[in-house]
Design an enzyme around this catalytic site. Structure first.
Site, PDB file in Angstrom:
ATOM      1  N   ASP A  95     -93.181  -3.420  -5.899  1.00 48.97           N
ATOM      2  CA  ASP A  95     -92.243  -3.993  -6.515  1.00 48.97           C
ATOM      3  C   ASP A  95     -91.053  -3.510  -5.825  1.00 48.97           C
ATOM      4  O   ASP A  95     -90.952  -3.503  -4.495  1.00 48.97           O
ATOM      5  CB  ASP A  95     -92.108  -3.585  -7.907  1.00 48.97           C
ATOM      6  N   HIS A 248     -99.028  -8.656 -11.848  1.00 51.70           N
ATOM      7  CA  HIS A 248     -98.126  -7.832 -10.994  1.00 51.70           C
ATOM      8  C   HIS A 248     -98.448  -6.441 -10.769  1.00 51.70           C
ATOM      9  O   HIS A 248     -98.193  -5.957  -9.680  1.00 51.70           O
ATOM     10  CB  HIS A 248     -96.583  -7.916 -11.609  1.00 51.70           C
TER      11      HIS A 248
END
Length: 273
Positions: A95, A248
């Site tokens: 991320d 994710h």
């Protein structure tokens, strides 16, 4: 351990012995998101260095957006390496941690043995990835609105944040941290300083070190095309891997697959002593 770096007190988890691997988390996480990788890497003979970014977890949360410029995070990472006597390390980011390790390698290429970019590719690819990515990035505009974003995420006892995270394995731990308004605002600061467009001439290519890009098919926030386009900004050996069936937070959702992939890549990218 607690470490004073650049005038800011940071929480840094250091464990194991061997070649150094830096693990940098993103939003809204802490070093704990790497717990499965830390165990596997330590067992394989690596020392892991996993800090809480400034503004996150147990690290300091200074006031003022000027304290959250991307250059400050880069300076923190290099400062941690200096304090621990690390000349070169494998840099792994997920991320927001991914662009931060890339920027660190660009700023100090002699400090990087390799780069692993998880979920987020080169910073220049986000805009170039097309409509699919633009639709998935809608929340980044909302997060620019100080006060509004905090209200939106925390309303109805953080029900909105729970839905937005879409199955984060550590959702309740995240919510517990974000109940502190200071933590909620300081963690959003990276969006408020890090999304300013750079002139095309300032988008640097990555240094010539082995670079791994990893994307997961269930990612609600990032499109695969953004990671694939990263190859255009790599000057060293490039490897791309797709993890199917994970969301994710792949390092938490599919730890065995992530660990196997990371260990294989790091082994190949580690020069002999």
């Amino acid at each position: 351990m607690r470490m004073d770096v650049n005038g800011v007190e940071l929480e840094v988890q250091v464990s194991g012995e061997g070649r150094d691997v830096v693990l940098l988390h993103g939003y809204p996480d802490t070093h704990a998101c790497w717990r499965h990788q830390v165990a596997a890497l330590n067992a394989a003979g690596y020392r892991t260095i996993a800090p809480d970014l400034r503004g996150f977890g147990a690290s300091a949360k200074p006031d003022g957006l000027e304290n959250y410029r991307l250059s400050r995070y880069v300076g923190d990472l290099l400062g941690i390496m200096d304090r621990l006597g690390v000349e070169r390390a494998h840099l792994v980011g997920h991320d927001w941690g991914s662009p931060l390790v890339q920027l660190t390698a660009v700023a100090a290429p002699q400090r990087a043995l390799s780069l692993t970019c998880m979920s987020v590719g080169h910073p220049a690819t986000l805009a170039a990835a097309g409509p699919v990515q633009w639709r998935r990035s809608w929340y980044m505009l909302l997060f620019q609105l100080r006060g509004v974003a905090e209200w939106w995420l925390s309303r109805d006892d953080f029900a909105t944040m729970r839905r937005w995270m879409g199955g984060h394995p550590d959702v309740e731990d995240v919510i517990a941290r974000m109940r502190d308004p200071r933590a909620l605002t300081s963690s959003l600061a990276i969006y408020r300083t890090g999304l300013r467009p750079l002139p095309s001439g300032r988008v640097a290519k990555l240094p010539p070190v082995p670079t791994l890009g990893v994307w997961s098919s269930g990612d609600r926030f990032l499109a695969e095309r953004a990671m694939l386009l990263t190859q255009e900004h790599v000057t060293g050996p490039w490897r791309y891997e797709r993890i199917d069936g994970a969301g994710h937070w792949m390092q938490l959702e599919a730890p065995d697959r992530v660990n196997a992939l990371l260990l294989d890549f790091l082994s190949a990218a580690t020069p002999p002593r």
